[in-house]
Design a protein around this motif. Sequence first.
Motif, PDB file in Angstrom:
ATOM      1  N   TYR B  82       0.833  -1.212   0.000  1.00 19.28           N
ATOM      2  CA  TYR B  82       0.000   0.000   0.000  1.00 19.28           C
ATOM      3  C   TYR B  82       0.864   1.257   0.000  1.00 19.28           C
ATOM      4  N   LEU B  83       1.823   1.299   0.933  1.00 16.31           N
ATOM      5  CA  LEU B  83       2.626   2.513   1.086  1.00 16.31           C
ATOM      6  C   LEU B  83       3.528   2.743  -0.134  1.00 16.31           C
ATOM      7  N   GLY B  84       3.990   1.643  -0.758  1.00 19.30           N
ATOM      8  CA  GLY B  84       4.955   1.789  -1.839  1.00 19.30           C
ATOM      9  C   GLY B  84       4.337   1.917  -3.214  1.00 19.30           C
ATOM     10  N   VAL B  85       3.139   1.350  -3.410  1.00 21.78           N
ATOM     11  CA  VAL B  85       2.569   1.323  -4.759  1.00 21.78           C
ATOM     12  C   VAL B  85       1.166   1.932  -4.797  1.00 21.78           C
ATOM     13  N   VAL B  86       0.275   1.332  -4.010  1.00 21.95           N
ATOM     14  CA  VAL B  86      -1.145   1.665  -4.148  1.00 21.95           C
ATOM     15  C   VAL B  86      -1.428   3.114  -3.793  1.00 21.95           C
ATOM     16  N   ARG B  87      -0.716   3.607  -2.775  1.00 21.48           N
ATOM     17  CA  ARG B  87      -0.905   4.992  -2.356  1.00 21.48           C
ATOM     18  C   ARG B  87      -0.692   5.942  -3.543  1.00 21.48           C
ATOM     19  N   TYR B  88       0.378   5.661  -4.312  1.00 20.50           N
ATOM     20  CA  TYR B  88       0.677   6.526  -5.452  1.00 20.50           C
ATOM     21  C   TYR B  88      -0.341   6.338  -6.569  1.00 20.50           C
ATOM     22  N   ALA B  89      -0.767   5.077  -6.740  1.00 19.34           N
ATOM     23  CA  ALA B  89      -1.750   4.807  -7.793  1.00 19.34           C
ATOM     24  C   ALA B  89      -3.048   5.562  -7.514  1.00 19.34           C
ATOM     25  N   MET B  90      -3.408   5.653  -6.215  1.00 20.89           N
ATOM     26  CA  MET B  90      -4.676   6.306  -5.876  1.00 20.89           C
ATOM     27  C   MET B  90      -4.627   7.810  -6.078  1.00 20.89           C
ATOM     28  N   SER B  91      -3.426   8.374  -6.018  1.00 21.25           N
ATOM     29  CA  SER B  91      -3.341   9.830  -6.167  1.00 21.25           C
ATOM     30  C   SER B  91      -2.980  10.224  -7.594  1.00 21.25           C
ATOM     31  N   VAL B  99      -5.118   3.300 -13.604  1.00 17.28           N
ATOM     32  CA  VAL B  99      -3.779   3.253 -13.001  1.00 17.28           C
ATOM     33  C   VAL B  99      -3.728   2.185 -11.909  1.00 17.28           C
ATOM     34  N   GLN B 100      -4.780   2.133 -11.065  1.00 17.18           N
ATOM     35  CA  GLN B 100      -4.818   1.103 -10.025  1.00 17.18           C
ATOM     36  C   GLN B 100      -4.743  -0.285 -10.618  1.00 17.18           C
ATOM     37  N   ILE B 101      -5.552  -0.510 -11.668  1.00 13.55           N
ATOM     38  CA  ILE B 101      -5.589  -1.835 -12.275  1.00 13.55           C
ATOM     39  C   ILE B 101      -4.196  -2.231 -12.757  1.00 13.55           C
TER      40      ILE B 101
END
Lengths: 328, 292
Positions: B82-91, B99-101
Amino acid sequence: MQDADPRLNARRNNLVIACVCVALIACLPLVVKDVYAQNVLVLTLMYAALSQSWNILSGYCGQISLGHALYFGAGAYVTELLFTKFGVAPWFGMAAGGLVAATIAAAVGYPCFRLKGHYFVIATIVIAEAGYLLMLNWDYAGAAMGIDVPVRGDSWAKFQFLRSKLPYFYFALAFAFVAWLVTWMIEESRWGYWWRAVKDNAEAAESLGVEVFRSKMAAAALSAFLTAIGGGFYAQFVSYIDPESVMSFQFSLLMALPAVLGGIGTLWGPAVGAAILIPLTELTRSFAGGSGKGFDLIIYGLLVMGIALGRPEGIVGALSRRMRRSAA
Amino acid sequence: MTTQAVAQSLASGLLMGLIYGLVAAGLALIFGLMDVVNFAHGEFLMTAMYAAFGLYVAFALDPLASAPFVAAAMFVFGAIVYLGVVRYAMSASANAGMVQIFATFGLGIVMRGLAQLLFTPDYRSIPHSWLGGKTVQVAGIFLPAPQLAGALVSLAAFGALWLVINRTDFGRALEATREDAGAVALVGIDRKRIFALGWGLGAALVGLAGAVLAMFFYIYPDVGASFSLIAYVTVALGGFGSVFGAFAAGILVGLVEAATALALPPSLKYVGIYALYLIVVVVRPRGLFGSL
């Protein structure tokens, strides 16, 4: 002479640029004689066309499909079943495959277009996987063994060429151009506006009189038709198909990625993305893939992540934004 | 076909279904919390299976004993993802859904590549686990012990999850964030922290499932693919985001799979699951227990 409408001007320029590109690419075989390199060229053009087709449904209309392998496979199987069992020339086979795929897309779309966002994405994956499973078990179509395309001679009528890759190259180029041209024509048509409206805000579009459901169905059918033409072409090109080689999830991803890299919902995105991505993946595969150690997967996966996180609007999207800013 | 055989087959379907529910629970939890589908979910499962395998090889720890450690390690891993990938994808500034997919898809491909690199594509298995090859007889029906243990672990995990969600501050914060991720900031809940913990919890659940599956399933880099597909179907059936819907849908999927296997050749065993999914999509698009 000045055109009154700058928009028309830009459209005409796009067409001119595309024609020049096609003419230049058509001359490439004069320079590129290596068979492997020609092979990569054919694949690049094919994926440019496939991604352009995917872009119609997922980019313009905003319905993200990760199940386009289903339509690709439908095109490949219909073409080869008609060719091997009934002797129908692949030209008609490809057209029939396109129609079958468009019908499947409409049948699939009928229930699925009520789903939104991730629900829809999952549905496309599951349905494509169900199709894959059925083909694996359908004995008439060779089941898991697939279909070995018989050699019927070197001719355009049979769309089979044993000695040279060039005819395939020119077909792939024409295919990519046609897919581009279809997108170009649609961009400024009523459907084009409707699709973008559906993508941006389906409820608002509906309230303004856009027929949302019909828009999605039309985009799906057109997208599937073109994808299936690619499937039929690919089957003739590699002359052997099985469910794994034409219907696996890998294809769904490979059709989406060039558009994602180049710019989703843009006219030039899929072509630009394919021109970068396909040679790159072919190169990493030939350098690292043979080892079976997974280096190619790691590089490929990092690329996918990097594209998604680093350039969410795609290369073309980023460039055109910069151009607009400098023009303003 | 005797009633005995049908009962036997449905009983194993029920056990497998409980395990499917556990596999899908983390996916449903994360989706419900923040509207993100983790397309690397199958690879999370694969990682957990290799972790259980590694602990077995290195310390002769049985998967049943190592399951808590695997789950704890996966908790950390999930939070890092989450902290390394998903957080950035969400923003992401554009195409956030897309982008998330592709960010999580790319992550899954990298994980599969790493597994091939580190462990080769060979099929592994844990040959002498405590329960391997044993069966338990209940009312004339033979239940394979590893699957039975897996089903019990699943029941315990869902029980604990229910307690966490309904009886702890963290659970209440989770529910509040899921209802309105913007408003919780007003009452002093750090949304990002809840998201990270949610990813940790989701990954820990799939970590448990991986340890359980390592007892009786082959372990190889692509093992996540088929399980993740079942997990997507399970989550879609249960209603996206509904953790306990996933529990019920998992059981249903297991039973339908078993029933299909009775009627059709084994290679078609997933047909029943896909058919069930399609029927639900047509009749009730939000899933059996989901709300829109």
